[in-house]
Design a protein around this motif. Structure first.
Motif, PDB file in Angstrom:
ATOM      1  N   ILE A  38     -20.938  -3.120  10.455  1.00 26.72           N
ATOM      2  CA  ILE A  38     -20.799  -4.324  11.150  1.00 26.72           C
ATOM      3  C   ILE A  38     -21.049  -3.900  12.715  1.00 26.72           C
ATOM      4  CG2 ILE A  38     -18.598  -5.730  12.235  1.00 26.72           C
ATOM      5  CD1 ILE A  38     -17.372  -5.598   9.456  1.00 26.72           C
ATOM      6  N   VAL A  39     -21.884  -5.201  13.204  1.00 24.58           N
ATOM      7  CA  VAL A  39     -22.478  -4.823  14.563  1.00 24.58           C
ATOM      8  C   VAL A  39     -21.980  -5.864  15.533  1.00 24.58           C
ATOM      9  CG1 VAL A  39     -24.663  -3.737  13.382  1.00 24.58           C
ATOM     10  CG2 VAL A  39     -24.466  -6.301  13.592  1.00 24.58           C
ATOM     11  N   TYR A  40     -21.258  -6.739  15.157  1.00 23.63           N
ATOM     12  CA  TYR A  40     -20.869  -7.862  15.948  1.00 23.63           C
ATOM     13  C   TYR A  40     -19.753  -8.543  15.528  1.00 23.63           C
ATOM     14  CZ  TYR A  40     -21.197 -11.392  19.652  1.00 23.63           C
ATOM     15  OH  TYR A  40     -20.992 -12.285  20.861  1.00 23.63           O
ATOM     16  N   VAL A  41     -18.762  -8.712  16.331  1.00 24.87           N
ATOM     17  CA  VAL A  41     -17.571  -9.605  15.942  1.00 24.87           C
ATOM     18  C   VAL A  41     -17.372 -10.739  16.959  1.00 24.87           C
ATOM     19  CG1 VAL A  41     -15.163 -10.106  15.450  1.00 24.87           C
ATOM     20  CG2 VAL A  41     -16.251  -7.900  14.576  1.00 24.87           C
ATOM     21  N   GLU A  42     -17.419 -11.931  16.716  1.00 28.20           N
ATOM     22  CA  GLU A  42     -17.251 -13.282  17.483  1.00 28.20           C
ATOM     23  C   GLU A  42     -16.315 -14.064  17.284  1.00 28.20           C
ATOM     24  OE1 GLU A  42     -20.531 -16.320  19.459  1.00 28.20           O
ATOM     25  OE2 GLU A  42     -20.274 -16.291  17.501  1.00 28.20           O
ATOM     26  N   THR A  58     -16.733 -15.288  13.408  1.00 26.42           N
ATOM     27  CA  THR A  58     -17.738 -14.736  12.469  1.00 26.42           C
ATOM     28  C   THR A  58     -17.773 -13.265  12.813  1.00 26.42           C
ATOM     29  OG1 THR A  58     -19.422 -14.968  14.047  1.00 26.42           O
ATOM     30  CG2 THR A  58     -19.312 -16.777  12.423  1.00 26.42           C
ATOM     31  N   VAL A  59     -18.280 -12.461  11.554  1.00 28.96           N
ATOM     32  CA  VAL A  59     -18.380 -11.190  11.666  1.00 28.96           C
ATOM     33  C   VAL A  59     -19.865 -10.850  11.138  1.00 28.96           C
ATOM     34  CG1 VAL A  59     -17.489 -10.646   9.435  1.00 28.96           C
ATOM     35  CG2 VAL A  59     -17.602  -8.977  10.918  1.00 28.96           C
ATOM     36  N   GLU A  60     -20.626 -10.032  12.094  1.00 28.71           N
ATOM     37  CA  GLU A  60     -22.251 -10.060  11.808  1.00 28.71           C
ATOM     38  C   GLU A  60     -22.157  -8.330  11.241  1.00 28.71           C
ATOM     39  OE1 GLU A  60     -26.328 -10.096  14.288  1.00 28.71           O
ATOM     40  OE2 GLU A  60     -24.735 -11.444  14.857  1.00 28.71           O
ATOM     41  N   ALA A  61     -22.956  -8.345  10.305  1.00 28.76           N
ATOM     42  CA  ALA A  61     -23.355  -7.094   9.591  1.00 28.76           C
ATOM     43  C   ALA A  61     -24.675  -6.842   9.730  1.00 28.76           C
ATOM     44  CB  ALA A  61     -22.831  -6.919   8.243  1.00 28.76           C
ATOM     45  N   VAL A  62     -25.432  -5.748   9.354  1.00 30.87           N
ATOM     46  CA  VAL A  62     -26.825  -5.690   9.452  1.00 30.87           C
ATOM     47  C   VAL A  62     -27.519  -6.606   8.705  1.00 30.87           C
ATOM     48  CG1 VAL A  62     -28.605  -3.973   9.162  1.00 30.87           C
ATOM     49  CG2 VAL A  62     -26.419  -3.011  10.328  1.00 30.87           C
ATOM     50  N   LYS A  63     -27.056  -7.023   7.545  1.00 28.30           N
ATOM     51  CA  LYS A  63     -27.927  -7.919   6.804  1.00 28.30           C
ATOM     52  C   LYS A  63     -27.541  -9.422   6.558  1.00 28.30           C
ATOM     53  CE  LYS A  63     -30.140  -4.128   4.262  1.00 28.30           C
ATOM     54  NZ  LYS A  63     -29.941  -3.532   2.882  1.00 28.30           N
ATOM     55  N   GLU A  86     -16.891  -1.976  20.489  1.00 31.05           N
ATOM     56  CA  GLU A  86     -16.676  -1.242  19.179  1.00 31.05           C
ATOM     57  C   GLU A  86     -16.556  -1.974  17.964  1.00 31.05           C
ATOM     58  OE1 GLU A  86     -14.287   2.615  19.608  1.00 31.05           O
ATOM     59  OE2 GLU A  86     -13.558   1.218  21.596  1.00 31.05           O
ATOM     60  N   PRO A  87     -17.554  -2.811  17.550  1.00 28.94           N
ATOM     61  CA  PRO A  87     -17.354  -3.528  16.248  1.00 28.94           C
ATOM     62  C   PRO A  87     -17.331  -2.647  14.993  1.00 28.94           C
ATOM     63  CG  PRO A  87     -19.553  -3.662  17.183  1.00 28.94           C
ATOM     64  CD  PRO A  87     -18.717  -2.947  18.223  1.00 28.94           C
ATOM     65  N   GLU A  88     -17.625  -1.339  15.219  1.00 28.05           N
ATOM     66  CA  GLU A  88     -17.680  -0.468  13.918  1.00 28.05           C
ATOM     67  C   GLU A  88     -16.384  -0.123  13.707  1.00 28.05           C
ATOM     68  OE1 GLU A  88     -18.292   2.246  17.707  1.00 28.05           O
ATOM     69  OE2 GLU A  88     -19.066   0.194  17.016  1.00 28.05           O
ATOM     70  N   ALA A  89     -15.129  -0.394  14.493  1.00 28.38           N
ATOM     71  CA  ALA A  89     -13.951  -0.112  14.178  1.00 28.38           C
ATOM     72  C   ALA A  89     -13.277  -0.879  13.095  1.00 28.38           C
ATOM     73  CB  ALA A  89     -13.029  -0.420  15.645  1.00 28.38           C
ATOM     74  N   VAL A  90     -13.956  -1.897  12.772  1.00 26.71           N
ATOM     75  CA  VAL A  90     -13.655  -2.907  11.574  1.00 26.71           C
ATOM     76  C   VAL A  90     -14.106  -1.730  10.402  1.00 26.71           C
ATOM     77  CG1 VAL A  90     -14.092  -4.974  10.240  1.00 26.71           C
ATOM     78  CG2 VAL A  90     -13.950  -4.970  12.910  1.00 26.71           C
ATOM     79  N   ASN A  91     -15.028  -1.075  10.351  1.00 26.85           N
ATOM     80  CA  ASN A  91     -15.564  -0.603   9.311  1.00 26.85           C
ATOM     81  C   ASN A  91     -14.737   0.816   9.094  1.00 26.85           C
ATOM     82  OD1 ASN A  91     -18.728  -1.330  10.260  1.00 26.85           O
ATOM     83  ND2 ASN A  91     -18.146  -1.698   8.097  1.00 26.85           N
TER      84      ASN A  91
END
Length: 126
Positions: A38-42, A58-63, A86-91
């Motif tokens: 995950i690269v972005y949480v909006e 929305t949540v944006e991942a690489v693909k 730190e959007p990677e906290a979701v992962n």
């Protein structure tokens, strides 16, 4: 894969922690695993009152980009601003540091629509 028994779940892969009339919401371990990095949480709905199952962000991942659906009708009273940097906290910690929003929910009867861990496990193929 982790499914804490003290949480409630939705068919849209959100988890819900109920504390009084406030619900903390994030996406499940299963969902973050399916999305990948995950690269972005909006979330631009803080302060708004939305109905259950409306898109709150929305949540944006690489693909891919996925909508986030509100599990309960209510006012979005808080957004986890740490996710902006730190959007990677979701992962890494979907049920802890990776929480997304807090809702002051307005219709307690909607709690009946949420799934327990075993019902959610059935949905994801457990």
């Amino acid at each position: 894969m982790s499914l804490p028994a003290d949480l409630k779940y939705t068919k849209d892969h959100e988890w819900v922690r109920i504390e009084g009339d406030v619900a903390t919401v994030g996406i499940t371990d299963f969902a973050q695993g399916e999305l990948g990095d995950i690269v972005y949480v909006e979330v631009e709905t803080e302060g708004e009152t939305l109905d259950r199952e409306e898109v709150f962000g929305t949540v944006e991942a690489v693909k891919t980009v996925s909508d986030l659906f509100l599990p309960l009708t209510g006012e979005i009273i808080d957004f986890n601003a740490d996710l902006e940097s730190e959007p990677e906290a979701v992962n890494e910690d979907p049920y802890g540091k990776g929480w997304m929003i807090k809702i002051k929910f307005s219709d307690e009867s909607e709690l009946e629509t949420l799934l327990d861990a075993s019902a959610y496990q059935e949905i994801i193929g457990g």
